[in-house]
Motif scaffolding. Structure first.
Motif, short mmCIF file in Angstrom:
data_model
loop_
_atom_site.label_atom_id
_atom_site.label_comp_id
_atom_site.label_asym_id
_atom_site.label_seq_id
_atom_site.Cartn_x
_atom_site.Cartn_y
_atom_site.Cartn_z
N ASN A 1 0.85 -1.19 0.00
CA ASN A 1 0.00 0.00 0.00
C ASN A 1 0.89 1.25 0.00
N PHE A 2 0.90 1.96 -1.13
CA PHE A 2 1.79 3.11 -1.32
C PHE A 2 1.54 4.20 -0.28
N VAL A 3 0.27 4.53 -0.07
CA VAL A 3 -0.09 5.60 0.87
C VAL A 3 0.29 5.22 2.30
N LEU A 4 0.03 3.94 2.67
CA LEU A 4 0.37 3.46 4.00
C LEU A 4 1.87 3.57 4.24
N LEU B 1 3.97 5.57 2.80
CA LEU B 1 4.33 6.98 2.89
C LEU B 1 4.08 7.50 4.31
N GLY B 2 2.94 7.13 4.88
CA GLY B 2 2.60 7.55 6.23
C GLY B 2 3.58 7.00 7.26
N SER C 1 8.84 0.36 -4.15
CA SER C 1 8.10 1.55 -3.69
C SER C 1 9.07 2.66 -3.31
N MET D 1 9.16 6.27 -5.26
CA MET D 1 8.88 7.47 -4.48
C MET D 1 10.06 8.43 -4.49
#
Length: 441
Positions: free
Chosen positions: A2-5, A7-8, A57, A61
């Motif tokens: 999960n890319f957003v996860l 990042l967080g 990832s 990024m």
């Protein structure tokens, strides 16, 4: 993954690192880089699909975030380019900038040419690394200045020197790589690639940035709210980065153009703060503060991902069958670190002496110019992609040395910058007072 996860998670880890490095009195930048390296190590230890996904990832990024972050870093530097300061320092800054860049290149070139002859390495390696030696990373320097609220004569000279250094570095890089390419291919040196293209790239980047800064100044007058002003500035910064990326797809004389989004975005910021009228200065200062409040998370991600990128790229080079021997790379790496540092410090010291700068600037400016990151890595990557440098391990050795040097400079550099600013009295004490003011008195 999960890319957003992901990042967080990186943002939270970066935030936690600031509390840890504060205990040992290190700059936040060092903590961000260490977090990135740890994330990279975990990816390498996870010998599974999850580990591969994490590495992928991180790489994706890094490419996206670093390009944008460097644009905003350049914008922040440009906003410090007030004409009043440039008129005050002007030619003195250019002389200091030229000397610190030139001596870094000269020291590295001479030392590595001798080493290459002794170790029977291609002389192109020496010229390529000499070209990269001129580059200084503005990001780490700017982050340290902002974190510690540093200000004073040293900071006033440091910011424009770091900014102009990119312009000189690009010219030196283009010329040196052109000569190195001719040595590697045994082809005659072309006037177009030797002198004309570097001038087109430098002047073109400045012109594009100036035009965008002027257009931004006009457009922003049609909006009143802070949020809309922030959106306009962010949009034009992205435009500057995007236009340079698009222009760099153009090939001339067998190689792609290298317009500098750093120079471009620097000019956007410089134009915005300098063409504003007297009654508009309060709004301009407000807008600058707005962007400064928006970008910290972006800069944090940039450094976290830079740390991860260094780890992943180094692992790939170590596992590469092309890198036949680690000993020559280690010797070249040590010489590069020592001679670049000596060249930067000596050049800045001589430049400050000639221009009769205060002793605190003379003694500490060269130390603050050691950090090296995004621009240097980009230069090394460009060299590795050139066909003429794929023989004799030239490209691989240049990338390996640059990445290892960047790792050292980005961990040690911010700490040395902080200590130099402290010694110069330009970091406020617990009462918010700047010691340099007492020193001047």
């Amino acid at each position: 993954m999960n890319f957003v996860l992901f990042l967080g998670i990186l943002l939270i880890l970066g935030l936690i690192s600031t509390r840890i490095v504060k205990i040992v009195k290190l700059p936040n930048v060092t903590g961000y880089l260490v977090v990135g390296l740890i994330a990279c190590i975990l990816c390498l230890l996870l010998d599974s699909n999850l580990g591969t996904d994490l590495k992928t990832s991180l790489s994706r990024m890094n490419g996206f975030i670093s390009t944008i972050a460097l644009g905003f870093i350049a914008l922040s530097i440009g906003e410090e380019f007030k004409l009043s300061k440039i008129k005050e320092y002007g030619s003195k800054i250019m002389l200091i900038t030229f000397l610190q860049a030139f001596l870094a290149v000269l020291f590295v070139d001479v030392a590595l040419i001798i080493i290459c002859l002794v170790l029977s390495l291609d002389l192109s390696i020496a010229l390529c690394l000499g070209a990269i030696a001129a580059a200084t990373a503005p990001a780490a320097t700017l982050m340290v200045i902002h974190q510690y609220k540093a200000k004073g004569p040293l900071v006033d000279i440091l910011l424009p020197v770091v900014a102009f250094d990119d312009a000189i570095g690009l010219v030196v890089f283009s010329i040196s790589v052109s000569v190195a390419d001719s040595i590697a291919t045994k082809a005659p040196i072309s006037f177009i690639s030797f002198l004309l293209l570097p001038l087109i790239e430098i002047i073109g980047s400045i012109v594009v940035g100036s035009l965008l800064g002027f257009l931004m100044h006009i457009l922003i007058k049609f909006f009143k709210s802070r949020n809309n002003h922030a959106i306009v500035i962010i949009a034009f910064t992205l435009l500057g980065v995007g236009i340079c990326e698009a222009l760099n797809l153009i090939q001339v004389n067998g190689r792609n153009l290298e317009f500098s989004n750093l120079l471009c975005c620097m000019m956007i910021g410089a134009m915005y703060v300098n063409i504003a009228k007297e009654n508009e200065l309060n709004i301009v200062n407000r807008d600058v503060e707005l962007i400064d409040r928006w970008t910290p998370f972006l800069f944090m991600l940039f450094f976290v991902l830079s740390g991860a990128h260094l780890g992943i790229a180094s692992e790939e080079i170590i596992n590469s069958n092309d890198a036949k021997s680690i000993i020559p790379i280690l010797v070249v790496f040590i010489a590069y670190i020592l001679m670049r540092s000596l060249g930067k410090y000596t050049g800045a010291f001589i430049g400050c002496k000639i221009t009769k700068r205060d002793k605190h600037i003379t003694n500490y400016l060269g130390i603050t110019l050691l950090p090296q990151a995004g621009v240097a890595i980009g230069m090394a990557n460009q060299i590795s992609k050139m066909e003429s440098f794929k023989v004799n391990n030239i490209g691989n050795i240049v990338v390996a040395v640059t990445l290892c040097a960047t790792l050292v400079y980005e961990i040690v550099g911010p700490l040395l910058t902080k200590l130099s600013l402290e010694k110069a009295g330009e970091i406020p004490d617990e009462n918010g007072l700047y010691p340099y003011e007492n020193i001047v008195q």
